[in-house]
Design a protein around this motif. Sequence first.
Motif, PDB file in Angstrom:
ATOM      1  N   GLY A  49      -1.118   1.752 -14.038  1.00  0.00           N
ATOM      2  CA  GLY A  49       0.372   1.326 -14.255  1.00  0.00           C
ATOM      3  C   GLY A  49       1.574   2.280 -14.034  1.00  0.00           C
ATOM      4  N   LYS A  50       0.978   3.663 -13.735  1.00  0.00           N
ATOM      5  CA  LYS A  50       2.306   4.499 -13.395  1.00  0.00           C
ATOM      6  C   LYS A  50       2.080   5.113 -12.042  1.00  0.00           C
ATOM      7  CE  LYS A  50       2.961   6.173 -18.250  1.00  0.00           C
ATOM      8  NZ  LYS A  50       2.829   7.278 -19.041  1.00  0.00           N
ATOM      9  N   GLY A  51       3.307   5.234 -11.754  1.00  0.00           N
ATOM     10  CA  GLY A  51       3.224   6.078 -10.153  1.00  0.00           C
ATOM     11  C   GLY A  51       3.016   5.011  -9.078  1.00  0.00           C
ATOM     12  N   ILE A  52       3.411   3.800  -9.189  1.00  0.00           N
ATOM     13  CA  ILE A  52       3.206   2.574  -8.250  1.00  0.00           C
ATOM     14  C   ILE A  52       4.357   2.581  -7.329  1.00  0.00           C
ATOM     15  CG2 ILE A  52       2.769   0.255  -8.084  1.00  0.00           C
ATOM     16  CD1 ILE A  52       0.827   1.429  -9.967  1.00  0.00           C
ATOM     17  N   LEU A  53       4.082   2.585  -5.970  1.00  0.00           N
ATOM     18  CA  LEU A  53       4.846   2.583  -4.976  1.00  0.00           C
ATOM     19  C   LEU A  53       5.131   0.933  -4.549  1.00  0.00           C
ATOM     20  CD1 LEU A  53       3.595   4.922  -2.373  1.00  0.00           C
ATOM     21  CD2 LEU A  53       5.404   5.274  -3.996  1.00  0.00           C
ATOM     22  N   ARG A  54       6.531   0.420  -4.827  1.00  0.00           N
ATOM     23  CA  ARG A  54       6.660  -0.671  -4.781  1.00  0.00           C
ATOM     24  C   ARG A  54       6.261  -1.694  -3.401  1.00  0.00           C
ATOM     25  NH1 ARG A  54      12.062  -3.240  -7.221  1.00  0.00           N
ATOM     26  NH2 ARG A  54      11.054  -2.607  -9.132  1.00  0.00           N
ATOM     27  N   ASP A  55       6.586  -0.765  -2.323  1.00  0.00           N
ATOM     28  CA  ASP A  55       6.469  -1.292  -0.961  1.00  0.00           C
ATOM     29  C   ASP A  55       4.715  -1.571  -0.958  1.00  0.00           C
ATOM     30  OD1 ASP A  55       8.939  -1.108  -0.557  1.00  0.00           O
ATOM     31  OD2 ASP A  55       8.557   1.047   0.156  1.00  0.00           O
ATOM     32  N   PHE A  56       4.141  -0.999  -1.481  1.00  0.00           N
ATOM     33  CA  PHE A  56       2.392  -1.099  -1.134  1.00  0.00           C
ATOM     34  C   PHE A  56       1.623  -1.871  -2.262  1.00  0.00           C
ATOM     35  CE2 PHE A  56       4.061   2.204   1.629  1.00  0.00           C
ATOM     36  CZ  PHE A  56       3.611   1.603   2.763  1.00  0.00           C
ATOM     37  N   LYS A  57       2.406  -1.856  -3.660  1.00  0.00           N
ATOM     38  CA  LYS A  57       1.694  -2.266  -4.857  1.00  0.00           C
ATOM     39  C   LYS A  57       0.401  -1.371  -5.368  1.00  0.00           C
ATOM     40  CE  LYS A  57       2.912  -7.064  -3.902  1.00  0.00           C
ATOM     41  NZ  LYS A  57       2.447  -8.500  -3.780  1.00  0.00           N
ATOM     42  N   MET A  58       0.708  -0.093  -4.831  1.00  0.00           N
ATOM     43  CA  MET A  58      -0.498   0.565  -4.950  1.00  0.00           C
ATOM     44  C   MET A  58       0.030   2.117  -5.641  1.00  0.00           C
ATOM     45  SD  MET A  58      -2.625   1.106  -1.622  1.00  0.00           S
ATOM     46  CE  MET A  58      -2.681  -0.349  -0.697  1.00  0.00           C
ATOM     47  N   SER A  59      -0.974   2.576  -6.568  1.00  0.00           N
ATOM     48  CA  SER A  59      -0.440   4.047  -7.329  1.00  0.00           C
ATOM     49  C   SER A  59      -0.620   4.805  -6.138  1.00  0.00           C
ATOM     50  CB  SER A  59      -1.647   4.136  -8.096  1.00  0.00           C
ATOM     51  OG  SER A  59      -2.954   4.561  -7.446  1.00  0.00           O
ATOM     52  N   ARG A  60       0.149   6.079  -6.179  1.00  0.00           N
ATOM     53  CA  ARG A  60       0.451   7.133  -5.192  1.00  0.00           C
ATOM     54  C   ARG A  60      -0.703   7.703  -4.832  1.00  0.00           C
ATOM     55  NH1 ARG A  60       1.444  11.145 -10.212  1.00  0.00           N
ATOM     56  NH2 ARG A  60      -0.448  12.272  -9.940  1.00  0.00           N
ATOM     57  N   TYR A  61      -1.800   7.850  -5.556  1.00  0.00           N
ATOM     58  CA  TYR A  61      -3.037   8.465  -4.891  1.00  0.00           C
ATOM     59  C   TYR A  61      -3.681   7.254  -3.959  1.00  0.00           C
ATOM     60  CZ  TYR A  61      -7.409  11.140  -4.534  1.00  0.00           C
ATOM     61  OH  TYR A  61      -8.376  11.775  -3.840  1.00  0.00           O
ATOM     62  N   ASN A  62      -3.919   6.142  -4.530  1.00  0.00           N
ATOM     63  CA  ASN A  62      -4.669   5.274  -3.553  1.00  0.00           C
ATOM     64  C   ASN A  62      -3.817   4.913  -2.392  1.00  0.00           C
ATOM     65  OD1 ASN A  62      -6.851   4.094  -4.821  1.00  0.00           O
ATOM     66  ND2 ASN A  62      -5.756   3.464  -6.621  1.00  0.00           N
ATOM     67  N   PHE A  63      -2.513   5.030  -2.666  1.00  0.00           N
ATOM     68  CA  PHE A  63      -1.608   4.714  -1.323  1.00  0.00           C
ATOM     69  C   PHE A  63      -1.853   6.018  -0.355  1.00  0.00           C
ATOM     70  CE2 PHE A  63       2.288   6.921   0.711  1.00  0.00           C
ATOM     71  CZ  PHE A  63       2.379   5.904   1.616  1.00  0.00           C
ATOM     72  N   ARG A  64      -2.060   7.119  -0.784  1.00  0.00           N
ATOM     73  CA  ARG A  64      -2.402   8.410  -0.128  1.00  0.00           C
ATOM     74  C   ARG A  64      -3.826   8.231   0.649  1.00  0.00           C
ATOM     75  NH1 ARG A  64      -5.078  13.039  -1.028  1.00  0.00           N
ATOM     76  NH2 ARG A  64      -4.779  14.833   0.521  1.00  0.00           N
ATOM     77  N   LEU A  65      -4.947   7.552  -0.181  1.00  0.00           N
ATOM     78  CA  LEU A  65      -6.042   7.530   0.667  1.00  0.00           C
ATOM     79  C   LEU A  65      -6.231   6.540   1.386  1.00  0.00           C
ATOM     80  CD1 LEU A  65      -8.601   7.449  -2.515  1.00  0.00           C
ATOM     81  CD2 LEU A  65      -8.004   9.162  -0.874  1.00  0.00           C
ATOM     82  N   GLN A  66      -5.324   5.297   1.342  1.00  0.00           N
ATOM     83  CA  GLN A  66      -5.257   4.251   2.378  1.00  0.00           C
ATOM     84  C   GLN A  66      -4.488   4.595   3.594  1.00  0.00           C
ATOM     85  OE1 GLN A  66      -6.988   1.377   1.983  1.00  0.00           O
ATOM     86  NE2 GLN A  66      -7.960   2.258   0.146  1.00  0.00           N
TER      87      GLN A  66
END
Lengths: 182, 114
Positions: B83-100
Amino acid sequence: MRMPRALELLYLKPLRREAEFGVPSCDLQMRSYSVRNLEFFCDFALRAAYYLGLPAFGPVPLPRITERWTVPKSTFIYKKSQENFERVTMRRLIQIRDGHPETVQVWLAFLQKHAYYGIGMKANVWEFSGLEVGKAMDENVKEVSELLEDKWAHLGHKRSLEGIENVDEFLVSERVKVSGGR
Amino acid sequence: MSLFQRAKKFDLGCFANIKTIRDHTKRKAFEAAEPERQALRYIIRNTTLPARTRAIAQLQLTQMHCYTRPTQIKNRCILGGKGKGILRDFKMSRYNFRLQALEGNLPGVKKASW
């Protein structure tokens, strides 16, 4: 030995029609994350415009959109080691001048049919009509509103309150709903 | 609040745990009740209406279920439900965004250096 003309043209810059009046009729903007695809598709669009008899101008390279995100590499205590990511969107503009509205539609439909991967397109189309446009638009509204009626049904209230007198009735019905019929 | 009827169908393809399901329920509830909320809000703010009517409308708005409030809706990560640190552009948390992003699953996203 020479190649056939149509084949030889593929190796040359796309041909263009001359615009007689220079009145813009369509602005097509293409966006992509890769220049290569974008350049290729612009070329394709220009050639298509030539063979449809549309005077095309461009491609104008519009400013790039750079989005950047900075994220911590790991949990918060390691906040000092972060990583930067970016996404650069390249844009190109092709303008059609003096195009017949129907031909422009055909061109756009053709581009959509042969849409290339990783490229988004958006078009602004201008049409010109005679004087007394208002009357023509009023007539159009009647046709369009019939088509739109079933779409409007999905939005908002099924019936409007129709005046201040009915507010009390609405509130009573709301009260019943909120209290669950008690 | 658990008495609130959960949406019958979970029509999302994201990571599912009780928090994402609850958030989904809230979104559905807000969507269903939005016209009512807007009508009540309009009545409350309309100064031409009698004070009593407006007061009743106020009470009714406060008595509506809390799930019908837009402020209850929270963006959650589609891959982990965070629920925290979500990037709105990708609907992902910051760590998942980095992995992807490092894996190259997000079109156009590259490591930046400037």
